[in-house]
Enzyme design. Sequence first.
Site, PDB file in Angstrom:
ATOM      1  N   HIS A  51       0.698  -1.240   0.051  1.00  0.00           N
ATOM      2  CA  HIS A  51      -0.070   0.003   0.084  1.00  0.00           C
ATOM      3  C   HIS A  51       0.912   1.201   0.168  1.00  0.00           C
ATOM      4  O   HIS A  51       1.782   1.520   0.834  1.00  0.00           O
ATOM      5  CB  HIS A  51      -0.805   0.138   1.277  1.00  0.00           C
ATOM      6  CG  HIS A  51      -1.925   1.094   1.403  1.00  0.00           C
ATOM      7  ND1 HIS A  51      -2.001   1.830   2.231  1.00  0.00           N
ATOM      8  CD2 HIS A  51      -2.803   1.435   0.477  1.00  0.00           C
ATOM      9  CE1 HIS A  51      -2.852   2.966   2.113  1.00  0.00           C
ATOM     10  NE2 HIS A  51      -3.412   2.556   1.010  1.00  0.00           N
ATOM     11  N   GLU A  78       0.838  -0.700  -4.934  1.00  0.00           N
ATOM     12  CA  GLU A  78      -0.227   0.394  -5.007  1.00  0.00           C
ATOM     13  C   GLU A  78       0.134   1.629  -4.818  1.00  0.00           C
ATOM     14  O   GLU A  78       0.956   1.923  -3.932  1.00  0.00           O
ATOM     15  CB  GLU A  78      -1.420   0.015  -4.275  1.00  0.00           C
ATOM     16  CG  GLU A  78      -2.590   0.867  -4.335  1.00  0.00           C
ATOM     17  CD  GLU A  78      -2.796   2.133  -3.346  1.00  0.00           C
ATOM     18  OE1 GLU A  78      -3.797   2.872  -3.616  1.00  0.00           O
ATOM     19  OE2 GLU A  78      -1.824   2.420  -2.487  1.00  0.00           O
ATOM     20  N   ASP A  80      -1.202   6.003  -5.639  1.00  0.00           N
ATOM     21  CA  ASP A  80      -2.040   7.121  -6.033  1.00  0.00           C
ATOM     22  C   ASP A  80      -1.473   8.066  -6.814  1.00  0.00           C
ATOM     23  O   ASP A  80      -0.502   8.704  -6.703  1.00  0.00           O
ATOM     24  CB  ASP A  80      -2.626   7.738  -4.693  1.00  0.00           C
ATOM     25  CG  ASP A  80      -3.082   6.893  -3.524  1.00  0.00           C
ATOM     26  OD1 ASP A  80      -4.157   6.069  -3.813  1.00  0.00           O
ATOM     27  OD2 ASP A  80      -2.101   6.449  -2.766  1.00  0.00           O
ATOM     28  N   HIS A  93      -0.538  10.959  -2.581  1.00  0.00           N
ATOM     29  CA  HIS A  93      -2.174  10.481  -1.977  1.00  0.00           C
ATOM     30  C   HIS A  93      -3.102  11.522  -1.930  1.00  0.00           C
ATOM     31  O   HIS A  93      -4.343  11.276  -2.387  1.00  0.00           O
ATOM     32  CB  HIS A  93      -2.128   9.893  -0.796  1.00  0.00           C
ATOM     33  CG  HIS A  93      -3.301   9.174  -0.280  1.00  0.00           C
ATOM     34  ND1 HIS A  93      -4.182  10.149   0.540  1.00  0.00           N
ATOM     35  CD2 HIS A  93      -4.010   8.063  -0.453  1.00  0.00           C
ATOM     36  CE1 HIS A  93      -5.286   9.493   0.801  1.00  0.00           C
ATOM     37  NE2 HIS A  93      -5.168   8.184   0.312  1.00  0.00           N
ATOM     38  N   GLU A 152      -4.199   4.072  -8.212  1.00  0.00           N
ATOM     39  CA  GLU A 152      -5.618   4.671  -7.770  1.00  0.00           C
ATOM     40  C   GLU A 152      -5.531   6.218  -8.416  1.00  0.00           C
ATOM     41  O   GLU A 152      -4.590   7.100  -8.135  1.00  0.00           O
ATOM     42  CB  GLU A 152      -5.754   4.704  -6.435  1.00  0.00           C
ATOM     43  CG  GLU A 152      -7.043   5.172  -5.774  1.00  0.00           C
ATOM     44  CD  GLU A 152      -7.376   5.376  -4.504  1.00  0.00           C
ATOM     45  OE1 GLU A 152      -8.171   6.325  -4.187  1.00  0.00           O
ATOM     46  OE2 GLU A 152      -6.734   4.887  -3.675  1.00  0.00           O
TER      47      GLU A 152
END
Length: 291
Positions: A51, A78, A80, A93, A152
């Site tokens: 993450h 992962e 962002d 993020h 994301e």
Amino acid sequence: MSERFSWISGSLAQTVLSFLIVALSACGAPDTSEKVTLPKKQARKVAVIAHRGASGLAPENTLAAIRKALDTEADFIEVDVHQSKDGQVVVIHDATVDRTTNGTGAVANLTLAQLKELDAGSKHDSSFTGERIPTLAQVLKLVKGKKKLLIELKKGEDDYYQGLEDNTLRLIREHRADDWTVLQSFHDPILERIWAADFVIPTHKLIVGKIPFLPVYIDHELKFGGFDRYSKAASINVHRYFASKSFIRSLHNQGFKTFIWTEDKPQNIRELYDMGADGVMTNHPELVERR
């Protein structure tokens, strides 16, 4: 939807999100002496997702965190993405730089050059002083198919980014990364723009959770209905507080996989896999081993 109902919907969603943030902060650090052991060969393939990179070991969403994650047994990394004032896709993020850097302001109001001047490492630990906000292009170049990349796509502080979806897809094409990238978002307009593009790539729908026994779920707001509208998505990814064996089974019966976010305690990670989760996002992928 009436203006009054829309306000209630947004208010309830924000209340739930605020509760989750408080609950997360109370979870404490993982027991790093304990590890999760997964068999290398198993009938049901489960994924470990680092993450924001290995963000328990290095500043989140930085190249340092990506490098740490590459050294673990994670299957996915992962990250962002937002978009700078001059249309560059950057890995961070929040919609603002305040929390993770020594700067202030919205990502959308800063050029790439201005973003690159900021220190994105020292707030995590002084040993990472000088770490910068990376571009998505830098991350794609670093990962280079060694692991899968779960990207994301975010919304800006005030509005959606114009061209974020097309720019992200363009970078994936340029780096020949379509075989090892997956896109996800909380926001339906973002997913719909990806689905409308002339480029086939796996997508995941992010939600906070579903209210049991009711056709109600929360992503960034309260929504009514089922998940049929996400038939083009491969997975519905849910917060760990809403993950249950019955809900995971329901998603599987509807043809979806599910990656659970975000769990750091090894015992809880093991329990989520035992419930049937297809993947678990964790800030500490180094605590998961395959044997």
